[in-house]
Design a protein around this motif. Structure first.
Motif, mmCIF file in Angstrom:
data_model
loop_
_atom_site.group_PDB
_atom_site.id
_atom_site.type_symbol
_atom_site.label_atom_id
_atom_site.label_comp_id
_atom_site.label_asym_id
_atom_site.label_seq_id
_atom_site.Cartn_x
_atom_site.Cartn_y
_atom_site.Cartn_z
ATOM 1 N N MET A 1 16.331 -13.310 -11.384
ATOM 2 C CA MET A 1 15.168 -13.465 -12.219
ATOM 3 C C MET A 1 14.809 -12.128 -12.848
ATOM 4 S SD MET A 1 12.625 -15.962 -10.228
ATOM 5 C CE MET A 1 13.291 -17.143 -9.097
ATOM 6 N N ASN A 2 14.195 -12.201 -13.965
ATOM 7 C CA ASN A 2 13.774 -11.013 -14.669
ATOM 8 C C ASN A 2 12.522 -10.467 -14.008
ATOM 9 O OD1 ASN A 2 12.670 -9.180 -16.435
ATOM 10 N ND2 ASN A 2 13.352 -10.299 -18.242
ATOM 11 N N GLU A 3 12.604 -9.276 -13.419
ATOM 12 C CA GLU A 3 11.488 -8.713 -12.664
ATOM 13 C C GLU A 3 10.297 -8.374 -13.545
ATOM 14 O OE1 GLU A 3 12.666 -5.641 -10.000
ATOM 15 O OE2 GLU A 3 14.226 -6.862 -9.105
ATOM 16 N N ASP A 4 10.489 -8.254 -14.869
ATOM 17 C CA ASP A 4 9.361 -7.996 -15.760
ATOM 18 C C ASP A 4 8.437 -9.213 -15.840
ATOM 19 O OD1 ASP A 4 10.364 -5.496 -16.323
ATOM 20 O OD2 ASP A 4 11.448 -6.186 -18.109
ATOM 21 N N ASN A 5 8.965 -10.383 -15.575
ATOM 22 C CA ASN A 5 8.194 -11.607 -15.702
ATOM 23 C C ASN A 5 7.736 -12.183 -14.374
ATOM 24 O OD1 ASN A 5 8.342 -11.839 -18.554
ATOM 25 N ND2 ASN A 5 10.486 -12.352 -18.312
ATOM 26 N N ILE A 6 8.161 -11.607 -13.266
ATOM 27 C CA ILE A 6 7.836 -12.166 -11.964
ATOM 28 C C ILE A 6 7.378 -11.057 -11.035
ATOM 29 C CG2 ILE A 6 8.722 -13.417 -9.965
ATOM 30 C CD1 ILE A 6 10.799 -14.645 -11.915
ATOM 31 N N SER A 7 6.228 -11.261 -10.422
ATOM 32 C CA SER A 7 5.748 -10.323 -9.414
ATOM 33 C C SER A 7 5.073 -11.140 -8.317
ATOM 34 C CB SER A 7 4.761 -9.320 -10.016
ATOM 35 O OG SER A 7 3.647 -10.001 -10.565
ATOM 36 N N ILE A 8 4.938 -10.554 -7.151
ATOM 37 C CA ILE A 8 4.329 -11.270 -6.033
ATOM 38 C C ILE A 8 3.367 -10.357 -5.304
ATOM 39 C CG2 ILE A 8 6.304 -10.714 -4.565
ATOM 40 C CD1 ILE A 8 5.705 -13.222 -2.974
ATOM 41 N N GLU A 9 2.291 -10.950 -4.849
ATOM 42 C CA GLU A 9 1.330 -10.256 -3.998
ATOM 43 C C GLU A 9 1.230 -11.072 -2.717
ATOM 44 O OE1 GLU A 9 -3.459 -9.419 -3.751
ATOM 45 O OE2 GLU A 9 -2.584 -10.132 -5.610
ATOM 46 N N GLU A 10 1.670 -10.512 -1.621
ATOM 47 C CA GLU A 10 1.624 -11.211 -0.328
ATOM 48 C C GLU A 10 0.207 -11.116 0.217
ATOM 49 O OE1 GLU A 10 3.533 -13.596 2.351
ATOM 50 O OE2 GLU A 10 4.543 -12.622 0.688
ATOM 51 N N LEU A 11 -0.391 -12.265 0.542
ATOM 52 C CA LEU A 11 -1.774 -12.298 0.979
ATOM 53 C C LEU A 11 -1.927 -12.457 2.484
ATOM 54 C CD1 LEU A 11 -3.190 -14.622 -1.798
ATOM 55 C CD2 LEU A 11 -3.207 -12.135 -1.728
ATOM 56 N N ASP A 12 -0.991 -13.163 3.114
ATOM 57 C CA ASP A 12 -1.142 -13.461 4.534
ATOM 58 C C ASP A 12 0.240 -13.691 5.130
ATOM 59 O OD1 ASP A 12 -1.911 -14.313 7.040
ATOM 60 O OD2 ASP A 12 -2.642 -16.251 6.378
ATOM 61 N N ASN A 13 0.504 -13.108 6.284
ATOM 62 C CA ASN A 13 1.787 -13.302 6.952
ATOM 63 C C ASN A 13 1.604 -13.962 8.311
ATOM 64 O OD1 ASN A 13 3.785 -12.571 5.210
ATOM 65 N ND2 ASN A 13 3.762 -10.419 5.778
ATOM 66 N N GLY A 14 0.664 -14.866 8.428
ATOM 67 C CA GLY A 14 0.450 -15.575 9.691
ATOM 68 C C GLY A 14 1.647 -16.448 10.020
ATOM 69 N N ASP A 15 1.755 -16.862 11.287
ATOM 70 C CA ASP A 15 2.915 -17.657 11.681
ATOM 71 C C ASP A 15 2.775 -19.122 11.299
ATOM 72 O OD1 ASP A 15 2.270 -18.296 15.212
ATOM 73 O OD2 ASP A 15 0.952 -18.272 13.503
ATOM 74 N N THR A 16 1.605 -19.574 10.854
ATOM 75 C CA THR A 16 1.445 -20.963 10.460
ATOM 76 C C THR A 16 1.206 -21.134 8.974
ATOM 77 O OG1 THR A 16 -0.918 -20.922 10.946
ATOM 78 C CG2 THR A 16 0.554 -21.654 12.707
ATOM 79 N N LEU A 17 0.898 -20.055 8.271
ATOM 80 C CA LEU A 17 0.634 -20.145 6.844
ATOM 81 C C LEU A 17 0.979 -18.823 6.178
ATOM 82 C CD1 LEU A 17 -0.589 -21.559 4.336
ATOM 83 C CD2 LEU A 17 -2.792 -20.620 5.037
ATOM 84 N N ARG A 18 1.791 -18.906 5.138
ATOM 85 C CA ARG A 18 2.063 -17.744 4.297
ATOM 86 C C ARG A 18 1.562 -18.102 2.915
ATOM 87 N NH1 ARG A 18 8.323 -16.621 4.802
ATOM 88 N NH2 ARG A 18 7.839 -14.854 3.478
ATOM 89 N N THR A 19 0.865 -17.199 2.288
ATOM 90 C CA THR A 19 0.404 -17.432 0.930
ATOM 91 C C THR A 19 0.840 -16.272 0.054
ATOM 92 O OG1 THR A 19 -1.722 -16.366 1.340
ATOM 93 C CG2 THR A 19 -1.612 -18.753 1.679
ATOM 94 N N SER A 20 1.075 -16.580 -1.184
ATOM 95 C CA SER A 20 1.421 -15.527 -2.138
ATOM 96 C C SER A 20 1.002 -15.977 -3.528
ATOM 97 C CB SER A 20 2.918 -15.221 -2.102
ATOM 98 O OG SER A 20 3.662 -16.376 -2.390
ATOM 99 N N THR A 21 0.750 -15.012 -4.366
ATOM 100 C CA THR A 21 0.484 -15.278 -5.770
ATOM 101 C C THR A 21 1.653 -14.705 -6.548
ATOM 102 O OG1 THR A 21 -1.888 -15.124 -5.409
ATOM 103 C CG2 THR A 21 -1.119 -14.930 -7.678
ATOM 104 N N VAL A 22 2.286 -15.548 -7.326
ATOM 105 C CA VAL A 22 3.456 -15.146 -8.090
ATOM 106 C C VAL A 22 3.124 -15.279 -9.569
ATOM 107 C CG1 VAL A 22 5.902 -15.606 -8.514
ATOM 108 C CG2 VAL A 22 4.935 -16.048 -6.259
ATOM 109 N N ASN A 23 3.476 -14.272 -10.352
ATOM 110 C CA ASN A 23 3.287 -14.321 -11.784
ATOM 111 C C ASN A 23 4.639 -14.625 -12.406
ATOM 112 O OD1 ASN A 23 3.326 -13.328 -14.590
ATOM 113 N ND2 ASN A 23 1.216 -12.772 -14.124
ATOM 114 N N VAL A 24 4.758 -15.782 -13.054
ATOM 115 C CA VAL A 24 6.016 -16.194 -13.679
ATOM 116 C C VAL A 24 5.779 -16.321 -15.176
ATOM 117 C CG1 VAL A 24 7.828 -17.950 -13.743
ATOM 118 C CG2 VAL A 24 6.650 -17.465 -11.588
ATOM 119 N N PHE A 25 6.331 -15.400 -15.932
ATOM 120 C CA PHE A 25 6.208 -15.408 -17.381
ATOM 121 C C PHE A 25 4.752 -15.524 -17.816
ATOM 122 C CE2 PHE A 25 10.530 -16.676 -16.522
ATOM 123 C CZ PHE A 25 11.250 -15.936 -17.436
ATOM 124 N N GLY A 26 3.877 -14.752 -17.161
ATOM 125 C CA GLY A 26 2.468 -14.726 -17.518
ATOM 126 C C GLY A 26 1.628 -15.835 -16.903
#
Length: 188
Positions: A1-26
């Protein structure tokens, strides 16, 4: 994937729930990864609430993953509505919530994806889950057996989205899914 269009912010690394916000092409996509029925219930309730005025027009992206052999049970269900996605590790679930069964069987909700008829068969075979309204995205593009990356490029204009075969054939039954399996760029 083109890294200019995709980024991630990891919010939680719990063992029952992982959440992240990903930016895909804006476009910001908020993703939950879980094996907990309670998280699935909350996600479905939130989606239904947010789309309550479009009830008969709700369209949900659906993906199903399993280990390479068809003899293996479905390990992961992937749902996406707008900017909210859920990766449900059904193989590791503490239970399968009734609302998930009703959600999949709801005649007013359409589930779209690639190869969804086969996915529907596997969900019925492995978990007794029936998907009532299925729409095969390949029929929109008039490309039989089109891959998701081909559809993203031709319909949405998203060049650079890739799902290598080794990811599709990876260990979807592992408890901790990799960034590649979750569709995230490495090293973020």
């Amino acid at each position: 994937m083109n890294e200019d269009n995709i980024s991630i912010e990891e919010l939680d690394n719990g063992d029952t729930l992982r959440t992240s916000t990903v930016n895909v092409f804006g476009n910001e996509v908020f993703t939950f990864v879980t094996g907990r029925a309670a998280v699935v219930r909350r996600w479905i309730y939130k989606i239904r609430y947010e789309h309550r005025f479009k009830r008969d027009k709700l369209v949900v992206g659906l993906g199903v993953q399993w280990r390479p052999s068809m003899a293996n049970p479905v390990a992961v269900l992937q749902f996406c509505v707008g900017g909210r996605c859920l990766i449900f590790q059904i193989l590791h679930a503490n239970s399968i919530p009734r609302i998930l069964k009703r959600f999949l069987a709801d005649d007013s909700t359409t589930f779209v994806g690639v190869n969804n008829y086969n996915d529907s068969y596997l969900l019925m075979r492995d978990y007794g889950l029936s998907v009532n309204r299925i729409f095969e995205l390949g029929s929109v593009s008039r490309i039989r057996r089109a891959s998701m990356e081909t559809l993203a490029r031709r319909i949405l204009g998203f060049n650079g989205i890739r799902k290598p075969q080794w990811i599709g054939r990876s260990d979807w039954d592992d408890w901790w899914l990799t960034e590649d399996q979750m569709g995230l760029p490495r090293g973020f």
